[in-house]
Enzyme design. Sequence first.
Site, PDB file in Angstrom:
ATOM      1  N   GLY A  12       0.619  -1.408   0.031  1.00  0.00           N
ATOM      2  CA  GLY A  12      -0.124  -0.190  -0.008  1.00  0.00           C
ATOM      3  C   GLY A  12       0.778   1.274  -0.004  1.00  0.00           C
ATOM      4  N   ASN A  14       1.300   3.122  -2.621  1.00  0.00           N
ATOM      5  CA  ASN A  14       0.646   4.039  -3.408  1.00  0.00           C
ATOM      6  C   ASN A  14      -0.446   4.789  -2.746  1.00  0.00           C
ATOM      7  OD1 ASN A  14       1.904   4.400  -6.305  1.00  0.00           O
ATOM      8  ND2 ASN A  14       1.939   2.182  -5.996  1.00  0.00           N
ATOM      9  N   LEU A  94     -10.167  -7.662 -12.820  1.00  0.00           N
ATOM     10  CA  LEU A  94     -11.570  -6.933 -12.604  1.00  0.00           C
ATOM     11  C   LEU A  94     -12.544  -7.676 -13.194  1.00  0.00           C
ATOM     12  CD1 LEU A  94     -11.198  -3.413 -12.330  1.00  0.00           C
ATOM     13  CD2 LEU A  94     -11.034  -4.889 -10.546  1.00  0.00           C
ATOM     14  N   ASN A 108      -5.638   2.802 -13.231  1.00  0.00           N
ATOM     15  CA  ASN A 108      -4.793   1.803 -12.470  1.00  0.00           C
ATOM     16  C   ASN A 108      -3.189   2.461 -12.730  1.00  0.00           C
ATOM     17  OD1 ASN A 108      -3.642  -0.915 -11.610  1.00  0.00           O
ATOM     18  ND2 ASN A 108      -2.837  -1.042 -13.770  1.00  0.00           N
ATOM     19  N   HIS A 110       0.535   1.120 -13.180  1.00  0.00           N
ATOM     20  CA  HIS A 110       1.693   0.063 -13.791  1.00  0.00           C
ATOM     21  C   HIS A 110       2.874   0.445 -13.532  1.00  0.00           C
ATOM     22  CE1 HIS A 110       2.226  -3.687 -15.380  1.00  0.00           C
ATOM     23  NE2 HIS A 110       3.049  -3.172 -16.290  1.00  0.00           N
ATOM     24  N   ASP A 151      -3.894  -4.159 -18.842  1.00  0.00           N
ATOM     25  CA  ASP A 151      -2.992  -2.920 -18.913  1.00  0.00           C
ATOM     26  C   ASP A 151      -3.294  -2.347 -20.426  1.00  0.00           C
ATOM     27  OD1 ASP A 151      -1.861  -3.340 -16.435  1.00  0.00           O
ATOM     28  OD2 ASP A 151      -0.439  -4.752 -17.211  1.00  0.00           O
ATOM     29  N   GLN A 179      10.335   7.855  -8.034  1.00  0.00           N
ATOM     30  CA  GLN A 179      10.623   8.803  -8.854  1.00  0.00           C
ATOM     31  C   GLN A 179       9.277   8.919  -9.771  1.00  0.00           C
ATOM     32  OE1 GLN A 179      14.163   8.510 -11.068  1.00  0.00           O
ATOM     33  NE2 GLN A 179      15.531   8.570  -9.338  1.00  0.00           N
ATOM     34  N   GLU A 181       5.975   6.434  -9.701  1.00  0.00           N
ATOM     35  CA  GLU A 181       4.386   5.965  -9.163  1.00  0.00           C
ATOM     36  C   GLU A 181       3.938   7.019  -8.074  1.00  0.00           C
ATOM     37  OE1 GLU A 181       3.657   1.875  -8.443  1.00  0.00           O
ATOM     38  OE2 GLU A 181       5.708   1.470  -9.292  1.00  0.00           O
TER      39      GLU A 181
HETATM   40  C1  GAR Z   1       3.192  -1.060  -7.391  1.00  0.00           C
HETATM   41  O1  GAR Z   1       4.544  -1.054  -7.799  1.00  0.00           O
HETATM   42  C2  GAR Z   1       2.323  -1.154  -8.535  1.00  0.00           C
HETATM   43  O2  GAR Z   1       2.672  -0.130  -9.628  1.00  0.00           O
HETATM   44  C3  GAR Z   1       2.146  -2.560  -8.949  1.00  0.00           C
HETATM   45  O3  GAR Z   1       2.129  -3.186  -7.558  1.00  0.00           O
HETATM   46  C4  GAR Z   1       3.122  -2.464  -6.428  1.00  0.00           C
HETATM   47  C5  GAR Z   1       2.193  -2.289  -5.581  1.00  0.00           C
HETATM   48  O4  GAR Z   1       2.984  -1.476  -4.433  1.00  0.00           O
HETATM   49  N1  GAR Z   1       1.047  -2.993  -9.671  1.00  0.00           N
HETATM   50  C6  GAR Z   1       1.066  -3.738 -10.660  1.00  0.00           C
HETATM   51  O5  GAR Z   1       2.018  -4.240 -11.026  1.00  0.00           O
HETATM   52  C7  GAR Z   1      -0.109  -4.065 -11.434  1.00  0.00           C
HETATM   53  N2  GAR Z   1      -0.100  -4.629 -12.467  1.00  0.00           N
HETATM   54  P1  GAR Z   1       1.954  -0.727  -3.110  1.00  0.00           P
HETATM   55  O6  GAR Z   1       1.142  -2.097  -2.692  1.00  0.00           O
HETATM   56  O7  GAR Z   1       3.176  -0.563  -2.226  1.00  0.00           O
HETATM   57  O8  GAR Z   1       1.275   0.268  -3.963  1.00  0.00           O
END
Ligand code: GAR
Length: 200
Positions: A12, A14, A94, A108, A110, A151, A179, A181
């Site tokens: 989590g 993000n 989904l 989303n 990615h 995606d 940098q 996300e």
């Molecule tokens: C993040 O790097 C996100 O971009 C990726 O999973 C991670 C979750 O981290 N998502 C994907 O790969 C979707 N295809 P987080 O739980 O620390 O936000």
Amino acid sequence: MLRIAVCVSGGGTNLQAIIDAIADGRIADTEIVRVISNKKDAYALERAAKAGIEAVAVARTDYPDKQSFQDALLGAVDEAAPDLVVLAGFLVVLPEKMVAKYRKRIINIHPSLIPSFCGDGFYGLRVHEAALARGVKVTGATVHFVDEGTDTGPIIKQKAVEIFDGDTPEVLQKRVMEQAEWKILPETINEIAAGKIKIG
Ligand code: GAR
């Protein structure tokens, strides 16, 4: 006020970036109305609790079949009545019903520059392992609308990140998060709340 529901599966970070950006004003006029996790032990649920945000877990193992799990997931989203659904590290495909109901209202994040290193099987650390294995010198992150594919939806924002000699998947993942996300996801939500990016 833009009402957002945030779907998570893991750490989590993000979600935390969104919480922090709302707290310090980088995201204006926005409220996280619910956090939904498909994992009961996701640390993201603790982050939500610490921030005083309502959080629910909808785990596949609690349902007899895929259909009832998908219905519960859609129900958990519907109950929150969000304007926008944010997939922030949500590693569940989904339900098509949900994609149709919330068309152009689901985004989303990615961890690559789509169309590189995306699609089925490319998630989390695997994305960075693939980028390093291919030897690319630049990667990044993408925020996109979610459609029926994996995606494949319209791209909203991208940010490039350099790869350096000796990078491990873990080191690269951290750099892409810091940098790219944690910047472009809050920026996108803020621009949606401000009406600069149109949603469905
Ligand atoms: C993040 O790097 C996100 O971009 C990726 O999973 C991670 C979750 O981290 N998502 C994907 O790969 C979707 N295809 P987080 O739980 O620390 O936000």
